[in-house]
Design a protein around this motif. Structure first.
Motif, mmCIF file in Angstrom:
data_model
loop_
_atom_site.group_PDB
_atom_site.id
_atom_site.type_symbol
_atom_site.label_atom_id
_atom_site.label_comp_id
_atom_site.label_asym_id
_atom_site.label_seq_id
_atom_site.Cartn_x
_atom_site.Cartn_y
_atom_site.Cartn_z
ATOM 1 N N TYR A 40 2.006 -21.031 10.515
ATOM 2 C CA TYR A 40 1.374 -19.850 9.939
ATOM 3 C C TYR A 40 2.221 -18.631 10.286
ATOM 4 O O TYR A 40 2.643 -18.469 11.437
ATOM 5 N N GLY A 41 2.461 -17.786 9.301
ATOM 6 C CA GLY A 41 3.150 -16.527 9.538
ATOM 7 C C GLY A 41 2.169 -15.376 9.435
ATOM 8 O O GLY A 41 1.632 -15.113 8.356
ATOM 9 N N GLY A 85 14.508 -18.364 11.245
ATOM 10 C CA GLY A 85 13.143 -18.847 11.415
ATOM 11 C C GLY A 85 13.075 -19.924 12.489
ATOM 12 O O GLY A 85 14.092 -20.334 13.047
ATOM 13 N N THR A 109 10.625 -16.521 20.613
ATOM 14 C CA THR A 109 11.038 -17.155 19.369
ATOM 15 C C THR A 109 11.442 -18.623 19.566
ATOM 16 O O THR A 109 11.993 -19.005 20.606
ATOM 17 N N ASP A 158 3.513 -17.543 13.985
ATOM 18 C CA ASP A 158 4.685 -16.692 14.181
ATOM 19 C C ASP A 158 4.291 -15.253 13.860
ATOM 20 O O ASP A 158 3.938 -14.936 12.720
ATOM 21 N N TYR A 159 4.349 -14.377 14.880
ATOM 22 C CA TYR A 159 3.976 -12.971 14.700
ATOM 23 C C TYR A 159 5.148 -12.096 14.266
ATOM 24 O O TYR A 159 4.963 -10.892 14.062
ATOM 25 N N ARG A 160 6.335 -12.669 14.166
ATOM 26 C CA ARG A 160 7.470 -11.836 13.783
ATOM 27 C C ARG A 160 7.288 -11.313 12.363
ATOM 28 O O ARG A 160 6.621 -11.933 11.542
ATOM 29 N N ARG A 186 8.225 -11.359 9.297
ATOM 30 C CA ARG A 186 9.008 -12.121 8.335
ATOM 31 C C ARG A 186 8.185 -12.323 7.069
ATOM 32 O O ARG A 186 6.957 -12.378 7.103
ATOM 33 N N PRO A 203 7.005 -18.004 6.799
ATOM 34 C CA PRO A 203 7.304 -18.797 7.996
ATOM 35 C C PRO A 203 8.148 -20.015 7.641
ATOM 36 O O PRO A 203 7.665 -21.151 7.586
ATOM 37 N N PRO A 248 2.562 -11.727 10.140
ATOM 38 C CA PRO A 248 3.478 -10.654 10.539
ATOM 39 C C PRO A 248 2.771 -9.500 11.240
ATOM 40 O O PRO A 248 1.739 -9.019 10.782
#
Length: 282
Positions: free
Chosen positions: A156-157, A144, A109, A131-133, A135, A138, A159
């Motif tokens: 880019y988010g 964040g 993170t 971001d692979y979390r 959420r 993003p 998830p």
């Protein structure tokens, strides 16, 4: 008609006066105005409160585990406030080429990166962060990635959720199949030169990030043992991954007939695979 009376409305002599009616109208308007004012305050105040609470959680201090003392030169990126940040480049492929350095980074993170860490991150020249979390958006709020990351890159988010139940050997493969779109979208970004350098990360930089790295290195022609060695490096900073799961995933790649066929079945077209190779091999 005889025997019937017509009802009449009795109006108070005070109520019939114009100034009384005017006062009542004003009172009604004030009551409506107060309601609108309260609604306006809530509409503005609640989002502001949510932002303030989110900012209070953003960038909280976190212990940074430095790269191991025996680290391969150029492999680890020491970003203060982040951990398990690495350059995936430098590996030699089966056909004698080399994975480009400073083109793709993997990390844990970026929510706790310090000011000094922001300077290091900015110096990397990263253009895109994935971001692979798991959420909703993003954004910097609510743990964040810190603001300096958002200012410097296109975010880019995508998830991704890996289940924690069931046999460990099947968790990575199951997680990959259930979140195929996120990984396919990442390959799409890697196929576009203007998106590079690109960094992808999850929470610890081990599981979701490790699966993406294994697939990418295999596509680029890095041998299985080297891919496993790279995966095991996370343990050197206290975040060991699911080795059984990674072995099972790599076995499935071979069973499918190789990484190209495996990725095509996942949803990564051959044309995208070829562009990724062109962008990341030298």
């Amino acid at each position: 008609m005889h025997g019937l009376t017509t009802p009449t409305l009795t109006v108070s002599r005070y109520e019939s006066r114009p100034w009384i009616r005017t006062l009542r109208n004003v009172e009604k308007s004030l009551r409506g105005g107060r309601a609108r004012l309260i609604a306006l305050v809530l509409a503005i105040g609640l989002p502001v409160l949510a932002v303030v609470l989110g900012l209070m959680q953003q960038g909280l201090p976190a212990e940074t585990i430095p790269p191991p003392l025996d680290a391969e030169p150029g492999r680890w990126i020491d970003i203060d406030g982040a951990q398990n940040t690495r350059d995936i480049g430098g590996y030699v492929t089966a056909d004698g080429r080399t994975v480009r350095r400073s083109a793709v980074y993997r990390s844990g993170t970026l929510s706790h990166v310090t000011d000094a860490g922001c300077d290091t991150f900015t110096d990397l020249g990263v253009a895109t962060v994935v971001d692979y979390r798991n959420r909703l958006l993003p954004v910097p709020l609510y743990n964040g990635d810190v603001f300096c990351v958002h200012r410097a890159v296109k975010m880019y988010g995508f998830p991704v959720s890996f289940r924690s139940e069931g046999p460990e050997a099947g968790r990575y493969l199951q997680g990959l199949e259930e979140n195929a779109e996120a990984f396919c979208d990442t390959f799409d970004l890697l196929a576009e030169p203007e998106r590079l350098p690109l960094m992808y990360h999850c929470a610890a930089g081990t599981d979701r990030t490790g699966v993406m790295t294994a697939l990418l290195l295999r596509l680029l022609g890095v041998d299985r043992n080297t891919v496993l060695d790279d995966f095991k490096l996370s343990a050197k900073v206290g975040t060991p991954g699911n080795l059984e799961g990674m072995l099972a995933l790599l076995d499935e790649v071979e069973t499918a007939g190789g990484i190209e066929t495996f990725l095509e079945r996942l949803g990564v077209p051959a044309t995208v695979q070829q562009r990724v190779r062109e962008n990341l091999l030298e």
